[in-house]
Design a protein around this motif. Structure first.
Motif, PDB file in Angstrom:
ATOM      1  N   ASP A   1       0.854  -1.191   0.000  1.00 30.12           N
ATOM      2  CA  ASP A   1       0.000   0.000   0.000  1.00 30.12           C
ATOM      3  C   ASP A   1       0.883   1.232   0.000  1.00 30.12           C
ATOM      4  N   ALA A   2       0.436   2.293  -0.697  1.00 33.78           N
ATOM      5  CA  ALA A   2       1.240   3.500  -0.804  1.00 33.78           C
ATOM      6  C   ALA A   2       1.121   4.390   0.421  1.00 33.78           C
ATOM      7  N   GLY A   3       0.330   4.024   1.378  1.00 31.59           N
ATOM      8  CA  GLY A   3       0.138   4.857   2.549  1.00 31.59           C
ATOM      9  C   GLY A   3      -0.926   5.906   2.300  1.00 31.59           C
ATOM     10  N   VAL A   4      -1.037   6.834   3.238  1.00 29.82           N
ATOM     11  CA  VAL A   4      -1.993   7.927   3.097  1.00 29.82           C
ATOM     12  C   VAL A   4      -1.439   8.924   2.084  1.00 29.82           C
ATOM     13  N   ILE A   5      -2.250   9.272   1.115  1.00 26.27           N
ATOM     14  CA  ILE A   5      -1.796  10.158   0.050  1.00 26.27           C
ATOM     15  C   ILE A   5      -2.526  11.482   0.143  1.00 26.27           C
ATOM     16  N   GLN A   6      -1.746  12.556   0.210  1.00 31.10           N
ATOM     17  CA  GLN A   6      -2.317  13.892   0.271  1.00 31.10           C
ATOM     18  C   GLN A   6      -1.891  14.691  -0.962  1.00 31.10           C
TER      19      GLN A   6
ATOM     20  N   MET B   1     -16.293  13.658   3.424  1.00 32.37           N
ATOM     21  CA  MET B   1     -15.763  12.338   3.092  1.00 32.37           C
ATOM     22  C   MET B   1     -16.865  11.607   2.323  1.00 32.37           C
ATOM     23  N   PRO B   2     -16.932  11.806   1.026  1.00 28.83           N
ATOM     24  CA  PRO B   2     -18.018  11.245   0.219  1.00 28.83           C
ATOM     25  C   PRO B   2     -17.966   9.727   0.099  1.00 28.83           C
ATOM     26  N   ASN B   3     -16.770   9.155   0.261  1.00 29.45           N
ATOM     27  CA  ASN B   3     -16.649   7.694   0.237  1.00 29.45           C
ATOM     28  C   ASN B   3     -15.429   7.280   1.053  1.00 29.45           C
ATOM     29  N   ALA B   4     -15.226   5.989   1.161  1.00 27.17           N
ATOM     30  CA  ALA B   4     -14.181   5.462   2.049  1.00 27.17           C
ATOM     31  C   ALA B   4     -12.769   5.737   1.553  1.00 27.17           C
ATOM     32  N   SER B   5     -12.627   6.201   0.331  1.00 28.97           N
ATOM     33  CA  SER B   5     -11.292   6.367  -0.222  1.00 28.97           C
ATOM     34  C   SER B   5     -10.935   7.821  -0.528  1.00 28.97           C
ATOM     35  N   PHE B   6     -11.733   8.771  -0.022  1.00 27.97           N
ATOM     36  CA  PHE B   6     -11.453  10.149  -0.384  1.00 27.97           C
ATOM     37  C   PHE B   6     -12.050  11.115   0.626  1.00 27.97           C
ATOM     38  N   SER B   7     -11.262  12.142   0.959  1.00 29.38           N
ATOM     39  CA  SER B   7     -11.749  13.198   1.840  1.00 29.38           C
ATOM     40  C   SER B   7     -11.160  14.524   1.390  1.00 29.38           C
ATOM     41  N   THR B   8     -11.895  15.590   1.645  1.00 28.97           N
ATOM     42  CA  THR B   8     -11.407  16.931   1.334  1.00 28.97           C
ATOM     43  C   THR B   8     -11.551  17.830   2.551  1.00 28.97           C
TER      44      THR B   8
ATOM     45  N   LEU C   1      -7.928  20.856   0.034  1.00 26.93           N
ATOM     46  CA  LEU C   1      -6.898  19.861   0.289  1.00 26.93           C
ATOM     47  C   LEU C   1      -7.529  18.481   0.186  1.00 26.93           C
ATOM     48  N   ARG C   2      -6.760  17.526  -0.341  1.00 29.89           N
ATOM     49  CA  ARG C   2      -7.313  16.211  -0.627  1.00 29.89           C
ATOM     50  C   ARG C   2      -6.547  15.112   0.087  1.00 29.89           C
ATOM     51  N   CYS C   3      -7.252  14.050   0.389  1.00 29.15           N
ATOM     52  CA  CYS C   3      -6.644  12.937   1.115  1.00 29.15           C
ATOM     53  C   CYS C   3      -7.234  11.618   0.655  1.00 29.15           C
ATOM     54  N   LYS C   4      -6.359  10.663   0.426  1.00 29.91           N
ATOM     55  CA  LYS C   4      -6.774   9.284   0.143  1.00 29.91           C
ATOM     56  C   LYS C   4      -6.237   8.428   1.276  1.00 29.91           C
TER      57      LYS C   4
ATOM     58  N   PHE D   1      -0.024   8.694   9.079  1.00 30.82           N
ATOM     59  CA  PHE D   1      -0.121  10.057   8.562  1.00 30.82           C
ATOM     60  C   PHE D   1       0.381  10.144   7.128  1.00 30.82           C
ATOM     61  N   GLY D   2      -0.221  11.054   6.375  1.00 29.82           N
ATOM     62  CA  GLY D   2       0.292  11.393   5.060  1.00 29.82           C
ATOM     63  C   GLY D   2       1.485  12.329   5.182  1.00 29.82           C
ATOM     64  N   GLN D   3       2.005  12.756   4.038  1.00 28.91           N
ATOM     65  CA  GLN D   3       3.174  13.628   4.008  1.00 28.91           C
ATOM     66  C   GLN D   3       2.812  15.072   4.319  1.00 28.91           C
ATOM     67  N   GLY D   4       1.533  15.394   4.274  1.00 33.52           N
ATOM     68  CA  GLY D   4       1.097  16.746   4.601  1.00 33.52           C
ATOM     69  C   GLY D   4       1.002  17.647   3.383  1.00 33.52           C
ATOM     70  N   THR D   5       0.206  18.689   3.524  1.00 30.10           N
ATOM     71  CA  THR D   5       0.106  19.762   2.533  1.00 30.10           C
ATOM     72  C   THR D   5       0.547  21.042   3.220  1.00 30.10           C
ATOM     73  N   ARG D   6       1.580  21.667   2.669  1.00 27.92           N
ATOM     74  CA  ARG D   6       2.030  22.943   3.226  1.00 27.92           C
ATOM     75  C   ARG D   6       1.268  24.062   2.536  1.00 27.92           C
ATOM     76  N   LEU D   7       0.427  24.742   3.289  1.00 20.74           N
ATOM     77  CA  LEU D   7      -0.392  25.818   2.749  1.00 20.74           C
ATOM     78  C   LEU D   7       0.181  27.163   3.151  1.00 20.74           C
ATOM     79  N   THR D   8       0.347  28.009   2.157  1.00 17.99           N
ATOM     80  CA  THR D   8       0.785  29.383   2.398  1.00 17.99           C
ATOM     81  C   THR D   8      -0.242  30.318   1.804  1.00 17.99           C
ATOM     82  N   VAL D   9      -0.798  31.168   2.634  1.00 17.41           N
ATOM     83  CA  VAL D   9      -1.785  32.148   2.177  1.00 17.41           C
ATOM     84  C   VAL D   9      -1.135  33.530   2.273  1.00 17.41           C
TER      85      VAL D   9
END
Lengths: 109, 115
Positions: free
Chosen positions: B1-6, B69-76, B21-24, B106-114
């Motif tokens: 498995d590739a782990g948690v993917i963000q 989380m519309p389904n078991a494999s995806f969240s935003t 932001l997206r997460c599998k 944990f996934g690798q994270g999303t670094r957000l800069t606003v």
């Protein structure tokens, strides 16, 4: 309150020495206490947990001690290696996992 | 498995813009968590789902934040409108149970800069 805190923000140890990272907690209503490790640029990674009715648990090169009397948790790393350099978080869980602010472990040769 | 993917790994946006932001999660895991990490506040749990249902969103800072989380494999995780104080690293994690009696990945994270 529901806080989990750490005594020191940075810990520097020499390679081969043992490391002790400390954590204090205020809320005793936890089933498990947990330690995570976060390397630079990565997400936290589970190391070890301890159930609240235990005092000690050992893993590979790591030992976690729980002192419920003084609400203190510690992570001991034996023979610290350069690869142990990371930020270490203690956490507690009841129905959700709460983390402390972290201690940065620096290993020097 | 590739782990948690963000995705994305990095996001730079202007104040006022919408950010998604997206997460599998790991296949077979039934719990999903969103965290925010900053130097000042550390790792904060924003919301978690169990079997695609939001269980606790008490950590969501304000109405500008929403998660689905519309389904078991995806969240935003969506921020609308974004503000400079939202700048942080956002992590998604998944586990087999909601109560952490097994480890969370944990996934690798999303670094957000606003800006």
């Amino acid at each position: 309150g529901e806080s989990v805190g750490l005594h020191l923000p940075t810990l520097s140890v020499q390679e081969g020495d043992n490391s002790i990272i400390n954590c204090a907690y205020s809320n005793s209503a936890s089933d498990y206490f947990i330690w995570y490790k976060q390397e630079s640029g990565k997400g936290p990674q589970f190391i070890i947990d301890i159930r609240s009715n235990m005092d000690k648990r050992q893993g590979q090169r790591v030992t976690v001690l729980l002192n419920k009397t003084v609400k203190h948790l510690s992570l001991q790393i034996a023979a610290t290696q350069p690869g142990d350099s990371a930020v270490y978080f203690c956490g507690r869980n009841t129905d959700k996992l709460i983390f402390g602010t972290g201690t940065r472990l620096q290993v020097f040769p | 498995d590739a782990g948690v993917i963000q995705s994305p790994r990095h996001e730079v946006t202007e104040m006022g813009q919408e950010v998604t932001l997206r997460c599998k999660p790991i296949s077979g895991h039934n719990s999903l968590f969103w965290y925010r990490q900053t130097m000042m506040r550390g790792l904060e749990l924003l919301i978690y789902f169990n079997n695609n249902v939001p269980i606790d969103d008490s950590g969501m800072p304000e109405d500008r934040f929403s998660a689905k989380m519309p389904n078991a494999s995806f969240s935003t995780l969506k921020i609308q409108p974004s503000e400079p104080r939202d700048s942080a690293v956002y992590f998604c994690a998944s586990s087999l149970t909601a109560t952490y009696r097994t480890e969370a990945f944990f996934g690798q994270g999303t670094r957000l800069t606003v800006v």
